[in-house]
Design a protein around this motif. Structure first.
Motif, PDB file in Angstrom:
ATOM      1  N   LEU A 117       0.800  -1.222   0.000  1.00  0.00           N
ATOM      2  CA  LEU A 117       0.000   0.000   0.000  1.00  0.00           C
ATOM      3  C   LEU A 117       0.837   1.278   0.000  1.00  0.00           C
ATOM      4  O   LEU A 117       0.527   2.242  -0.700  1.00  0.00           O
ATOM      5  CB  LEU A 117      -0.931  -0.011   1.216  1.00  0.00           C
ATOM      6  N   LYS A 118       1.908   1.297   0.758  1.00  0.00           N
ATOM      7  CA  LYS A 118       2.668   2.530   0.970  1.00  0.00           C
ATOM      8  C   LYS A 118       3.146   3.145  -0.344  1.00  0.00           C
ATOM      9  O   LYS A 118       3.053   4.354  -0.554  1.00  0.00           O
ATOM     10  CB  LYS A 118       3.854   2.248   1.886  1.00  0.00           C
ATOM     11  N   ARG A 119       3.619   2.310  -1.262  1.00  0.00           N
ATOM     12  CA  ARG A 119       4.170   2.825  -2.526  1.00  0.00           C
ATOM     13  C   ARG A 119       3.099   3.404  -3.436  1.00  0.00           C
ATOM     14  O   ARG A 119       3.399   4.208  -4.326  1.00  0.00           O
ATOM     15  CB  ARG A 119       4.933   1.720  -3.251  1.00  0.00           C
ATOM     16  N   PHE A 120       1.824   3.013  -3.219  1.00  0.00           N
ATOM     17  CA  PHE A 120       0.755   3.462  -4.110  1.00  0.00           C
ATOM     18  C   PHE A 120      -0.083   4.604  -3.524  1.00  0.00           C
ATOM     19  O   PHE A 120      -1.033   5.063  -4.169  1.00  0.00           O
ATOM     20  CB  PHE A 120      -0.165   2.287  -4.455  1.00  0.00           C
ATOM     21  N   LEU A 121       0.233   5.063  -2.339  1.00  0.00           N
ATOM     22  CA  LEU A 121      -0.565   6.118  -1.726  1.00  0.00           C
ATOM     23  C   LEU A 121      -0.646   7.392  -2.575  1.00  0.00           C
ATOM     24  O   LEU A 121      -1.724   7.993  -2.688  1.00  0.00           O
ATOM     25  CB  LEU A 121      -0.021   6.445  -0.329  1.00  0.00           C
ATOM     26  N   PRO A 122       0.445   7.841  -3.214  1.00  0.00           N
ATOM     27  CA  PRO A 122       0.323   9.044  -4.054  1.00  0.00           C
ATOM     28  C   PRO A 122      -0.666   8.866  -5.203  1.00  0.00           C
ATOM     29  O   PRO A 122      -1.454   9.773  -5.510  1.00  0.00           O
ATOM     30  CB  PRO A 122       1.752   9.247  -4.575  1.00  0.00           C
ATOM     31  N   GLN A 123      -0.631   7.704  -5.866  1.00  0.00           N
ATOM     32  CA  GLN A 123      -1.571   7.447  -6.959  1.00  0.00           C
ATOM     33  C   GLN A 123      -3.008   7.394  -6.452  1.00  0.00           C
ATOM     34  O   GLN A 123      -3.935   7.847  -7.125  1.00  0.00           O
ATOM     35  CB  GLN A 123      -1.224   6.137  -7.672  1.00  0.00           C
ATOM     36  N   MET A 124      -3.195   6.843  -5.267  1.00  0.00           N
ATOM     37  CA  MET A 124      -4.539   6.759  -4.699  1.00  0.00           C
ATOM     38  C   MET A 124      -5.090   8.137  -4.369  1.00  0.00           C
ATOM     39  O   MET A 124      -6.262   8.424  -4.597  1.00  0.00           O
ATOM     40  CB  MET A 124      -4.525   5.860  -3.455  1.00  0.00           C
ATOM     41  N   ARG A 125      -4.242   8.996  -3.834  1.00  0.00           N
ATOM     42  CA  ARG A 125      -4.673  10.375  -3.574  1.00  0.00           C
ATOM     43  C   ARG A 125      -5.082  11.052  -4.868  1.00  0.00           C
ATOM     44  O   ARG A 125      -6.120  11.719  -4.939  1.00  0.00           O
ATOM     45  CB  ARG A 125      -3.546  11.167  -2.906  1.00  0.00           C
ATOM     46  N   ALA A 126      -4.278  10.883  -5.905  1.00  0.00           N
ATOM     47  CA  ALA A 126      -4.555  11.521  -7.193  1.00  0.00           C
ATOM     48  C   ALA A 126      -5.837  10.999  -7.816  1.00  0.00           C
ATOM     49  O   ALA A 126      -6.549  11.738  -8.521  1.00  0.00           O
ATOM     50  CB  ALA A 126      -3.382  11.298  -8.149  1.00  0.00           C
ATOM     51  N   ALA A 127      -6.177   9.732  -7.553  1.00  0.00           N
ATOM     52  CA  ALA A 127      -7.375   9.128  -8.133  1.00  0.00           C
ATOM     53  C   ALA A 127      -8.637   9.486  -7.349  1.00  0.00           C
ATOM     54  O   ALA A 127      -9.741   9.139  -7.766  1.00  0.00           O
ATOM     55  CB  ALA A 127      -7.214   7.613  -8.194  1.00  0.00           C
ATOM     56  N   GLY A 128      -8.491  10.158  -6.216  1.00  0.00           N
ATOM     57  CA  GLY A 128      -9.652  10.567  -5.439  1.00  0.00           C
ATOM     58  C   GLY A 128     -10.107   9.552  -4.417  1.00  0.00           C
ATOM     59  O   GLY A 128     -11.192   9.676  -3.844  1.00  0.00           O
TER      60      GLY A 128
END
Length: 259
Positions: free
Chosen positions: A20-31
């Protein structure tokens, strides 16, 4: 599409947190705003037994829990703990203590029948026992009792409590002994792209297949609408937890469904 809805669409993910940690920026960007993190024990030695995963994963999950909690302006974090008699019910107090300083909702779930999890009513910790246990824990520590909170919405699946002055909350999900199905408005999309209208449902609709075949947005919306119309009023159409146990291979494992 979200701007045309009468209220904001709530996007969430249920995960074991390993990557999860590595994908948090993409998740924020996706809403994405809601993260449900599955963790059934705070004791590393128990983790391989309860999760069936390597011991070293436990430290990674604890690390990502604190990382997501530190980003409370972006994410609402819920920590899902399935309680089992004789396995982790003795940790209820330790989980509750996390809510003193962390902005998380620790959620205790009753053990539910799913494919491959060897469900038994004798292993289930019912809602009433959960509440008694965390209130007793607070009493022994000389702390005030947790107070019952109103639901955040009519569709909440957890009954909520909070210790006065503490940052986080406690949730109890009583799917077996006091089902909340009447207010549930959740839909789930599996990692394989299949839409499920209920954790206990036996029917699925492959959105991924439709997308790959060039289906229009209107066709996808129509498929979702059809799935909603087929949603049963309670427990995927079953009468109780014992009938749920008889679904056999029609019951997907929880790892495929999310929480």
């Amino acid at each position: 599409m979200r701007t045309r809805l009468p209220e904001p669409l709530s996007l969430g993910i249920t995960t074991n947190g390993i990557r999860l940690k590595r994908f948090l920026p993409q998740m924020r960007a996706a809403g994405l705003t809601n993260i449900n993190l599955s963790l059934d024990t705070l004791e590393p030695a128990k983790f391989p037994f309860l999760a069936g995963r390597p011991l070293e994963w436990h430290a990674r999950i604890m690390d990502v829990m604190h990382e997501v909690a530190a980003q409370e302006d972006c994410f609402k974090l819920k920590l899902n703990c399935v309680l089992l008699k004789g396995a982790n019910e003795d940790e209820i107090g330790a989980f509750v203590d996390l809510t003193e300083s962390l902005p998380i909702e620790v959620r205790f779930l009753e053990f539910m029948p799913f494919d491959g999890n060897s469900w038994s009513a004798n292993r289930l910790v019912p809602q009433a026992d959960m509440i008694e246990a965390f209130q007793k824990h607070l009493e022994v520590k000389g702390l005030p009792r947790a107070e019952r909170l109103p639901p955040d919405s009519l569709h909440d699946v957890a009954r909520l409590w909070q210790v006065p002055g503490w940052k986080g909350r406690i949730g109890v999900i009583s799917s077996m002994t006091d089902a909340f199905c009447g207010g549930c408005n959740r839909l789930r999309v599996t990692a394989a792209g299949e839409l499920r209208n209920c954790l206990f449902g036996e029917e699925g609709w492959s959105l991924l297949e439709k997308i790959r075949n060039g289906a229009s947005d209107e066709a996808l919306v129509s498929q979702v609408g059809d799935a909603v119309q087929r949603k049963h009023s309670k427990l995927g159409g079953k009468r109780d937890m014992f009938e749920l146990r008889e679904r056999g291979d029609k019951a997907l494992p929880m790892i495929a469904l999310g929480g």
